[in-house]
Write a protein that holds these residues in place. Structure first.
Motif, short mmCIF file in Angstrom:
data_model
loop_
_atom_site.label_atom_id
_atom_site.label_comp_id
_atom_site.label_asym_id
_atom_site.label_seq_id
_atom_site.Cartn_x
_atom_site.Cartn_y
_atom_site.Cartn_z
N THR A 206 0.83 -1.20 0.00
CA THR A 206 0.00 0.00 0.00
C THR A 206 0.86 1.25 0.00
O THR A 206 0.63 2.20 -0.76
CB THR A 206 -0.94 0.00 1.23
OG1 THR A 206 -1.81 -1.13 1.15
CG2 THR A 206 -1.77 1.27 1.28
N ALA A 210 1.18 3.84 -3.16
CA ALA A 210 0.80 5.24 -2.94
C ALA A 210 1.95 6.17 -3.27
O ALA A 210 1.75 7.24 -3.87
CB ALA A 210 0.35 5.42 -1.49
N PRO A 221 -0.92 15.19 -3.27
CA PRO A 221 -1.35 14.09 -2.41
C PRO A 221 -2.80 14.21 -1.93
O PRO A 221 -3.50 13.20 -1.81
CB PRO A 221 -0.37 14.15 -1.23
CG PRO A 221 0.85 14.76 -1.80
CD PRO A 221 0.38 15.75 -2.83
N MET A 222 -3.25 15.44 -1.67
CA MET A 222 -4.63 15.60 -1.19
C MET A 222 -5.65 15.30 -2.29
O MET A 222 -6.75 14.83 -2.02
CB MET A 222 -4.84 17.00 -0.63
CG MET A 222 -4.13 17.26 0.69
SD MET A 222 -4.72 16.18 2.04
CE MET A 222 -3.49 14.90 2.05
N LYS A 225 -5.78 11.61 -2.31
CA LYS A 225 -6.54 11.15 -1.14
C LYS A 225 -8.04 11.26 -1.40
O LYS A 225 -8.81 10.34 -1.10
CB LYS A 225 -6.17 12.00 0.08
CG LYS A 225 -6.89 11.63 1.36
CD LYS A 225 -7.19 12.85 2.24
CE LYS A 225 -8.31 13.68 1.66
NZ LYS A 225 -8.77 14.75 2.55
N ASP A 226 -8.46 12.40 -1.98
CA ASP A 226 -9.89 12.61 -2.23
C ASP A 226 -10.46 11.56 -3.18
O ASP A 226 -11.64 11.19 -3.09
CB ASP A 226 -10.13 14.01 -2.78
CG ASP A 226 -9.95 15.09 -1.72
OD1 ASP A 226 -9.92 14.74 -0.52
OD2 ASP A 226 -9.82 16.28 -2.10
N VAL A 228 -9.70 8.49 -3.23
CA VAL A 228 -9.91 7.24 -2.50
C VAL A 228 -11.12 7.35 -1.58
O VAL A 228 -11.74 6.33 -1.23
CB VAL A 228 -8.65 6.88 -1.67
CG1 VAL A 228 -8.80 5.51 -1.02
CG2 VAL A 228 -7.40 6.90 -2.55
N CYS A 229 -11.48 8.57 -1.20
CA CYS A 229 -12.53 8.78 -0.20
C CYS A 229 -13.90 8.96 -0.87
O CYS A 229 -14.28 10.07 -1.25
CB CYS A 229 -12.22 10.02 0.64
SG CYS A 229 -10.72 9.87 1.64
N THR A 235 -13.07 4.80 3.84
CA THR A 235 -11.82 5.56 3.88
C THR A 235 -11.99 6.90 4.56
O THR A 235 -11.15 7.31 5.36
CB THR A 235 -11.26 5.75 2.46
OG1 THR A 235 -11.13 4.48 1.83
CG2 THR A 235 -9.89 6.41 2.51
N VAL A 239 -9.99 8.52 7.62
CA VAL A 239 -9.33 9.83 7.55
C VAL A 239 -9.77 10.72 8.71
O VAL A 239 -8.95 11.40 9.35
CB VAL A 239 -9.62 10.51 6.20
CG1 VAL A 239 -9.22 11.98 6.22
CG2 VAL A 239 -8.89 9.78 5.07
N ASP A 243 -7.55 12.44 11.70
CA ASP A 243 -7.62 13.85 12.06
C ASP A 243 -7.93 14.03 13.54
O ASP A 243 -7.36 14.89 14.22
CB ASP A 243 -8.71 14.56 11.23
CG ASP A 243 -8.28 14.80 9.79
OD1 ASP A 243 -7.06 14.71 9.52
OD2 ASP A 243 -9.16 15.05 8.94
N SER A 248 -1.75 14.54 11.23
CA SER A 248 -0.93 15.49 10.48
C SER A 248 -0.04 16.31 11.40
O SER A 248 1.15 16.52 11.11
CB SER A 248 -1.82 16.43 9.65
OG SER A 248 -2.52 15.71 8.66
#
Length: 267
Positions: A206, A210, A221-222, A225-226, A228-229, A235, A239, A243, A248
């Motif tokens: 994974t 990635a 990267p964001m 990420k979006d 995948v969500c 997911t 996330v 948070d 982060s």
């Protein structure tokens, strides 16, 4: 044409890893030394190189890696300085000591050209990240040769010396954080019924996949990420949990702590 002679003073984890990768190309003759002659001899046998003394490496080699801890750099250079100053063809010193600037290495070596590098442990498998800076007197041909023999170690990037500590706090320290993350995911996988071997393999692949997506897609990267969500999915729930636990902020604090410590080592 004679082969380029590359010497490694210090056969610790990083010195041994780079020496092993460099020795894979038979164009280069690799020499190694260590405070323990047995360690140097074992490495030389394993990579088809030559075991030498520090003084012998100073006499013979075109490039000399100082693969020793920062606190012993001065004593090593003091030991080999008498030989270095007699050489007509001046070698290039390659230092990987955290926090020690090029100017200090030049002073201790009698003004020799210096390449300062900061690699990470993934050089062992040829997937390292190596940043480097050079003194003004490193020739273009020496820099080309350096890039060639380091190419089997991974990605090489030249940066301004004042940015090396910042880079080190990411690529030098970062593998430890990634291993912790991989292990945490694997632990959770085991808790949910996977075998340890399965969980570790899935976690590692994974991370590998990635990372390749970031490098090869050119996307932020964001944004990745979006993608995948999916709305209301598994997911985004994970996330939000990251948070909630300050993921982060914890990573940023780790990088900052690593940077501050690297700066301290150079004082």
């Amino acid at each position: 044409m004679d082969s380029i002679k590359i010497g490694f003073i210090g056969c610790g984890t990083m010195g041994s890893a780079i020496a092993t990768r460099v020795a894979m190309n038979q164009r280069y003759s690799v020499y190694v030394s260590d405070y323990s002659s047995e360690i140097a001899e074992n490495l030389a046998t394993r990579i088809a190189g030559t075991s030498e003394t520090n003084y012998g490496i100073a006499e013979l080699c075109d490039f000399i890696f100082l693969a020793v801890k920062p606190q012993v750099i001065a004593s090593v250079l003091e030991e080999i300085y008498p030989m270095l100053k007699t050489r007509k063809q001046k070698p290039v010193i390659i230092s990987m000591a955290a926090g020690i600037p090029i100017e200090k290495i030049k002073k201790l070596s009698g003004g020799l050209p210096v390449i300062r590098i900061m690699p990470n442990t993934a050089v062992t498998v040829g997937s390292g990240m190596i940043v480097y800076s050079v003194s003004d007197d490193v020739s273009d041909s020496a820099r080309v040769q350096f890039n060639e023999f380091m190419s089997r170690c991974g990605k090489i990037d030249r940066i301004d010396e004042e940015k090396i500590d910042a880079a080190t706090s990411i690529h030098g320290c970062g593998p430890a954080y990634v291993y912790m993350f991989a292990n945490a995911m694997a632990d959770a996988g085991v808790a949910n019924g996977l075998t340890r071997a399965q969980a570790l393999e899935y976690s590692a692949y994974t991370l590998l996949g990635a990372a390749k997506m970031i490098l090869e897609s050119g996307k932020h990267p964001m944004e990745l990420k979006d993608k995948v969500c999916s709305p209301g999915g598994s997911t985004i729930a994970g996330v939000l949990a990251l948070d909630e636990y300050g993921f982060s902020g914890a990573v940023e604090a780790a990088v900052e702590a690593g940077y501050n410590r690297t700066v301290e080592l150079g004082k």
